[in-house]
Design a protein around this motif. Structure first.
Motif, mmCIF file in Angstrom:
data_model
loop_
_atom_site.group_PDB
_atom_site.id
_atom_site.type_symbol
_atom_site.label_atom_id
_atom_site.label_comp_id
_atom_site.label_asym_id
_atom_site.label_seq_id
_atom_site.Cartn_x
_atom_site.Cartn_y
_atom_site.Cartn_z
ATOM 1 N N PRO A 198 63.599 45.585 15.447
ATOM 2 C CA PRO A 198 62.996 46.760 16.093
ATOM 3 C C PRO A 198 63.995 47.891 16.350
ATOM 4 N N GLU A 199 65.211 47.546 16.777
ATOM 5 C CA GLU A 199 66.134 48.615 17.149
ATOM 6 C C GLU A 199 66.674 49.405 15.959
ATOM 7 N N GLN A 200 66.378 48.953 14.745
ATOM 8 C CA GLN A 200 66.906 49.661 13.577
ATOM 9 C C GLN A 200 65.821 50.375 12.774
ATOM 10 N N ILE A 201 64.582 50.298 13.225
ATOM 11 C CA ILE A 201 63.492 50.763 12.366
ATOM 12 C C ILE A 201 63.609 52.255 12.031
ATOM 13 N N GLN A 202 64.190 53.033 12.947
ATOM 14 C CA GLN A 202 64.318 54.470 12.655
ATOM 15 C C GLN A 202 65.352 54.735 11.561
ATOM 16 N N ASN A 203 66.114 53.713 11.172
ATOM 17 C CA ASN A 203 67.132 53.899 10.132
ATOM 18 C C ASN A 203 66.686 53.398 8.757
ATOM 19 N N THR A 204 65.379 53.215 8.587
ATOM 20 C CA THR A 204 64.876 52.683 7.312
ATOM 21 C C THR A 204 64.384 53.781 6.372
ATOM 22 N N GLU A 205 64.363 54.994 6.858
ATOM 23 C CA GLU A 205 63.801 56.100 6.074
ATOM 24 C C GLU A 205 64.547 56.287 4.744
ATOM 25 N N THR A 224 59.194 36.802 10.510
ATOM 26 C CA THR A 224 60.075 37.584 11.387
ATOM 27 C C THR A 224 59.252 38.231 12.494
ATOM 28 N N ASP A 225 59.957 38.898 13.400
ATOM 29 C CA ASP A 225 59.267 39.757 14.367
ATOM 30 C C ASP A 225 59.668 41.208 14.118
ATOM 31 N N PHE A 226 60.002 41.511 12.856
ATOM 32 C CA PHE A 226 60.507 42.843 12.523
ATOM 33 C C PHE A 226 59.410 43.905 12.654
ATOM 34 N N GLU A 227 59.847 45.155 12.723
ATOM 35 C CA GLU A 227 58.904 46.275 12.703
ATOM 36 C C GLU A 227 58.903 46.893 11.316
ATOM 37 N N SER A 228 57.900 47.743 11.063
ATOM 38 C CA SER A 228 57.775 48.279 9.707
ATOM 39 C C SER A 228 57.586 49.783 9.686
ATOM 40 N N ASN A 229 57.860 50.322 8.502
ATOM 41 C CA ASN A 229 57.788 51.758 8.266
ATOM 42 C C ASN A 229 57.320 51.924 6.829
ATOM 43 N N SER A 230 56.181 52.619 6.619
ATOM 44 C CA SER A 230 55.589 52.637 5.268
ATOM 45 C C SER A 230 55.419 54.027 4.704
ATOM 46 N N HIS A 275 71.005 42.691 2.887
ATOM 47 C CA HIS A 275 71.756 42.629 4.136
ATOM 48 C C HIS A 275 71.568 43.990 4.782
ATOM 49 N N GLU A 276 71.327 44.029 6.064
ATOM 50 C CA GLU A 276 70.948 45.319 6.666
ATOM 51 C C GLU A 276 72.019 46.393 6.495
ATOM 52 N N ASP A 277 73.290 45.996 6.361
ATOM 53 C CA ASP A 277 74.344 46.997 6.133
ATOM 54 C C ASP A 277 74.142 47.764 4.840
ATOM 55 N N TYR A 278 73.429 47.158 3.892
ATOM 56 C CA TYR A 278 73.252 47.786 2.589
ATOM 57 C C TYR A 278 71.913 48.487 2.454
ATOM 58 N N MET A 279 71.143 48.505 3.507
ATOM 59 C CA MET A 279 69.832 49.131 3.407
ATOM 60 C C MET A 279 69.648 50.226 4.452
ATOM 61 N N LEU A 280 70.198 50.034 5.644
ATOM 62 C CA LEU A 280 69.935 50.968 6.729
ATOM 63 C C LEU A 280 70.931 52.123 6.688
ATOM 64 N N LYS A 334 52.422 50.882 -2.356
ATOM 65 C CA LYS A 334 52.782 50.980 -0.937
ATOM 66 C C LYS A 334 54.197 50.443 -0.708
ATOM 67 N N PHE A 335 55.084 51.313 -0.267
ATOM 68 C CA PHE A 335 56.460 50.924 0.054
ATOM 69 C C PHE A 335 56.548 50.680 1.559
ATOM 70 N N THR A 336 57.049 49.530 1.956
ATOM 71 C CA THR A 336 57.232 49.275 3.376
ATOM 72 C C THR A 336 58.642 48.779 3.622
ATOM 73 N N ALA A 337 59.289 49.335 4.626
ATOM 74 C CA ALA A 337 60.611 48.857 5.030
ATOM 75 C C ALA A 337 60.465 48.085 6.330
#
Ligand code: ZN
Length: 932
Positions: A275-282, A254-260, A330-335, A268-271
């Motif tokens: 890119p436009e949703q990375i702030q919603n992975t907390e 992927t070209d996704f971004e990450s948040n750890s 599915h991103e609806d169930y994680m973000l 180590k947990f990484t989400a």
């Protein structure tokens, strides 16, 4: 895995229930059922199971991708599998559905310290997806061989094996990703393999891919990622630190971004997300970390990998997939985006995450030996998704929701005659896929929950610790139910949690091995303290006098007026068909209720007197002596018994009367309506639209101020031209309800839209909307227009649309229509003769008959039948309909009428729609009851 919105579940449960009554009689009950002893034994001539003569030790897999973002969907693979020979043999059988090249297959034999090629041939069995390798010489037990494959494969469009998905970046750039889904039988699509859960092995995986992708993800951390010749990127993943079944292997490019975030244990947990949703992975990171901590503490086992990735896929056909070390959602169930994500969605996301983290123990660490016992994985995680989410987010009240969302929902389906037992042996891939059903998930979770509360949470968890830690003595880490029972029995013996000589395997086995579930009939002797309990299987078409062979070991808990309790430890276990006991802790003239908090997976039917005592306590006593779960259970059981005609309507209505005291329906509807609003939200999941429509219709029909005013406000915007219209999904609901309280202006506006439109479907739509206006004068003018207006296009049967829209309006419209038919007999008949539509009279009269609900209306209606000289067949039908309706009403007319008038003002009244309405509202109501 996926967790659907409870509304949808309950609604569909209701729909299904109605269907079941006409289902064909079952086939499955007559077939011999294969139980656990048979798990490893093939059943049919054509076995889809691999022989147990060899096993994989480690896979080395290289995969090479083209420019999949440029529609090159091929990949080439090279795999080396180290295999242990368990029995002397000339054949090795694996699964494969990749394109193998004959010359690419080589085999070596370990003789001393050298590897030598062994002569062999292979054949493919396309039906079973088998690759059978036959060697010239016998391979002997205890030796290791290596097989090397070179092959081609394809990235599919289905979510099986490798699949490609995409998303829109910055609203204009289409970006692609590749991910995998292997469960249950798709790993063979990316590599020849032992594609069964019991064959766990180690894996070393590497992938080569083209720019613009810079990294790939898999179960293990990357050892390195480097640019090779031709500017291609190669990622080599570390060898998995533990053995895994094929279905848990995963890859993503992927070209996704990450948040750890790293836990105190160093995991180590990484989400990952676009890119436009990375702030919603907390939220996902936080929830997963808390969940893992709770599981580790409850089972006293540490998570054994060094990392846990969570990847939010914009395209995925389920809520989540628990791949070891790398969960896909599915991103609806994680973000989770505060202020955008609804409270409902937040609950789904939390529960999905907690469910997937549960699989780190149930499924990943300890794997069901074969798919027939997949409930050992999914049943536990469905249970814990409620139990542990409750501990992380107590305000969600998830543990209480279990009974209404999971248990009651599956009980509807599990009362079908075609239902299967929890353990159900099948072999073929398509049959295996069918095992991931409500029985594996919710029924099994319900049975697990019943035993947890029957043995006590403490004893049950003590047993689970033993069960999970037995891994050490079971190097392959695979389980069958007997392992669970043995472990629980040890805890039971230590804690003396069951009466002497009670064997857990027998108790639990009666729920696991038999299809369906029981209902307990409780008959009290009101002269003394004797109570008789009778058990029988509950089916959705209970026939009096039919006794099924099945017998369950039922944990009986009870509460009574004399001794109110929420205690969920059984007072006794009921194992026989019938038993009579004397309970002197129960008062003779007050209620007695069985199955406290609905922790038991069974229904309870009472004698009429006891139902009335319960109803009386609910309505006139203190209904809080029944826990929210118990209240929901009483209504659900009663509704089902009522529907199956084994509970009198009078008793059923007595029971639900208390709901009115709560004014609960209005509050409930208001809550749902406010949660979803009347306005469409961009990119919202489809089911939101569905629920919004229902919410608008119900809330407005219940005349809730917020609904009436909001829809009217929106309708006015359209009328004033400040907005163009409504989205297709909500147009009907918004127009109809926006005009509900309308008058002259609203009518004129809609009539203008109608007359100025030349599209037949639009014209019909406008007419139906006008029929929603609850105003006698307007409706009279409306129906008279068929005789007086020149605007009506009768080639499109618009006269009929107007008549139907009028009488379907509700009590006002029905009155108007009857009056019209009486007063305008001559011109109306003339019109029909002119149009050659006299035959339509039958359907009009049938339609009206369905809505006749008072003696006065019935009298007026019968007079019309005479005037219009309706034919005999129609006459019989409509007479029967009105007679049934009136008889039904006569039984409880005051109650029901008051209830309907106060709360719904249902437009189209008929017995069946009313019952369905009740069912649906109860479905909704349960949740509300839970939260209060
Ligand atoms: Zn699952």
């Amino acid at each position: 895995m996926s967790k659907l919105l409870f509304l949808v579940i309950l609604l569909s449960a209701n729909a299904q229930r109605l269907q079941y009554s006409s289902d064909n009689r079952s086939i499955r009950d007559g077939i011999e059922i294969n139980y656990l002893d048979d798990v490893a034994e093939p059943q049919s001539e054509l076995s889809y199971r691999l022989p147990n003569n060899t096993r994989p030790e480690i896979y080395f897999i290289n995969l090479d991708f083209g420019d999949f973002h440029l529609d090159d969907l091929d990949f080439s693979g090279n795999a080396l599998i180290s295999i242990e020979i368990l029995e002397d043999t000339n054949t090795i059988t694996l699964h494969s559905s990749v394109e193998l090249l004959e010359t690419s297959l080589t085999m070596f034999n370990d003789i001393g310290s050298t590897w030598e090629e062994i002569e062999h041939r292979y054949e493919l069995d396309l039906t079973r997806e088998f690759l059978i390798i036959t060697t010239a010489e016998t391979l002997t037990r205890g030796n290791f061989v290596r097989i090397n494959f070179t092959y081609h494969g394809t990235i599919g469009t289905e979510i099986k094996g490798f699949f490609r998905g995409s998303y829109l970046h910055n609203e204009n750039e289409r970006r692609y990703f590749v991910a995998t889904h292997m469960q249950p039988t798709f790993f063979r699509r990316i590599c020849p393999s032992y594609d069964e859960p019991q064959f766990k092995a180690f894996y070393t995986i590497s992938v080569i891919y083209n720019p613009p992708y810079e990294f790939a993800l898999s179960n293990s951390p990357a050892e390195f990622t480097k640019i090779e010749i031709n500017n291609r990127t190669r990622t080599l993943f570390e060898q998995t630190s533990t053995i895994m079944p094929t279905y848990l292997i995963a890859l993503a490019i992927t070209d996704f971004e990450s948040n750890s975030n790293t836990t105190s244990n160093g995991v180590k947990f990484t989400a990952y997300s676009r890119p436009e949703q990375i702030q919603n992975t907390e939220f996902a990171l936080d929830t997963a970390i808390k969940a893992l901590g709770l599981y580790e503490k409850a089972f006293e086992i540490e998570y054994e990998l060094e990392k846990l990735d969570q990847v939010a896929l914009p395209v995925f056909n389920r809520g989540g997939m628990e791949n070891y070390g790398i969960v896909f959602y599915h991103e609806d169930y994680m973000l989770y985006e505060p202020s955008v994500t609804t409270a409902f969605d937040k609950e789904f996301a939390a529960a999905t995450i907690v469910h997937e983290i549960c699989h780190k123990f149930f499924g990943n660490l300890l794997t069901p030996q074969w798919w027939s016992v997949v409930w050992l994985s999914e049943g536990f995680c469905r249970f814990y998704e409620y139990y542990m989410t409750e501990k992380i987010y107590p305000t969600m009240r998830m543990e209480e929701l279990f009974a209404v969302e999971a248990a009651q929902n599956i009980m509807y389906r599990d009362s079908s005659l075609t239902t299967r037992p929890m353990t159900w042996y099948v072999e073929s891939p398509s049959a295996v896929a069918g095992l991931f059903d409500g029985i594996a998930y919710s029924k099994s979770a319900s049975v697990i929950r019943m035993f947890l509360y029957s043995l006590s949470e403490e004893t049950f968890h003590k047993g689970l610790k033993i069960y999970l830690s037995k891994l050490t003595s079971n190097p392959q880490g695979v389980a069958v139910p007997e392992h669970l029972y043995d472990a629980l029995q040890m805890a039971v013996d230590e804690d003396e949690a069951l009466p002497e000589n009670y064997k857990l395997a027998e108790l639990f086995g009666s729920w696991e091995k038999q299809a369906g579930y029981p209902y307990v009939y409780v008959e009290r002797s009101y002269n003394d303290y004797r109570i008789r309990f009778t058990q029988n299987r509950f089916t959705d078409d209970v026939v009096d006098g039919v006794v099924w062979d099945s017998l369950w070991h039922i944990p009986i808990t009870y509460t009574s007026k004399a001794n109110p309790t929420f205690e969920t430890k059984p007072k006794f276990w009921m194992s026989q068909r019938q038993m009579e006991i004397t309970l002197d802790d129960v008062k003779l003239n007050s209620y007695f209720m069985v199955n406290v908090q609905q922790t038991g997976y069974y229904r309870v039917q009472y004698d009429e007197a006891n139902w009335m005592l319960i109803a009386n306590e609910l309505s006139h006593g203190d209904f809080s002596v029944f826990s929210p779960n118990s209240r929901a259970m009483l209504i659900d059981d009663a509704a089902v018994f009522f529907e199956n005609k084994i509970l009198k309507v009078r008793i059923f209505l007595e029971l639900i009367k208390y709901l009115e005291h709560d004014r609960f329906l209005r509050v409930l509807l208001e809550r749902i309506f406010n949660a979803f609003g009347a306005e469409e939200v961009e990119n919202e999941p489809h089911y939101h639209k569905h629920i919004r429509n229902i919410a608008i219709n119900w809330a407005c029909q219940a005349h809730l101020d917020s609904c009436i005013s909001e829809t009217r406000f929106k309708f006015n915007d359209v009328k004033e031209g400040t907005r163009i219209g409504f989205s297709n999904d909500h147009e009907t609901a918004l127009f109809c309800n926006g005009i509900l309280k309308g008058g002259e202006t609203e009518f004129n506006f809609m009539w203008n839209l109608y007359t100025n439109s030349f599209v037949a479907t639009r014209r019909t739509f406008y007419l139906n909307s006008i029929g929603c206006i609850e105003n006698e004068e307007i409706l009279t003018r409306f129906i008279h227009s068929i005789l007086e207006s020149n605007d009506i296009d009768n080639s499109n049967e618009e006269w009929l649309t107007i008549v139907q829209a009028t009488y379907a309006n509700g009590p006002i419209g029905l009155r108007v229509a009857l009056q019209f038919l009486r007063e305008k007999y001559d011109p109306f008949i003339d019109l029909l003769v002119r149009l050659d539509r006299l035959s339509s009279l039958n359907s009009i009269f049938r339609g009206i008959a369905n809505r006749i609900n008072t003696e006065t209306l019935s009298r007026q209606f019968r007079e019309l039948l005479v005037i219009y000289e309706i034919d005999d067949a129609t006459l019989n039908d409509v007479n029967e309909t009105t007679t049934v309706n009136l008889a039904w009403l006569a039984t409880y007319s005051d109650d029901i009428q008051e209830f309907l008038d106060d709360f719904f003002r249902i437009r189209s009244f008929s017995t069946t729609t009313t019952i369905s309405y009740f069912m649906i509202i109860f479905g909704l109501g349960f949740n509300w009851i839970m939260q209060n």
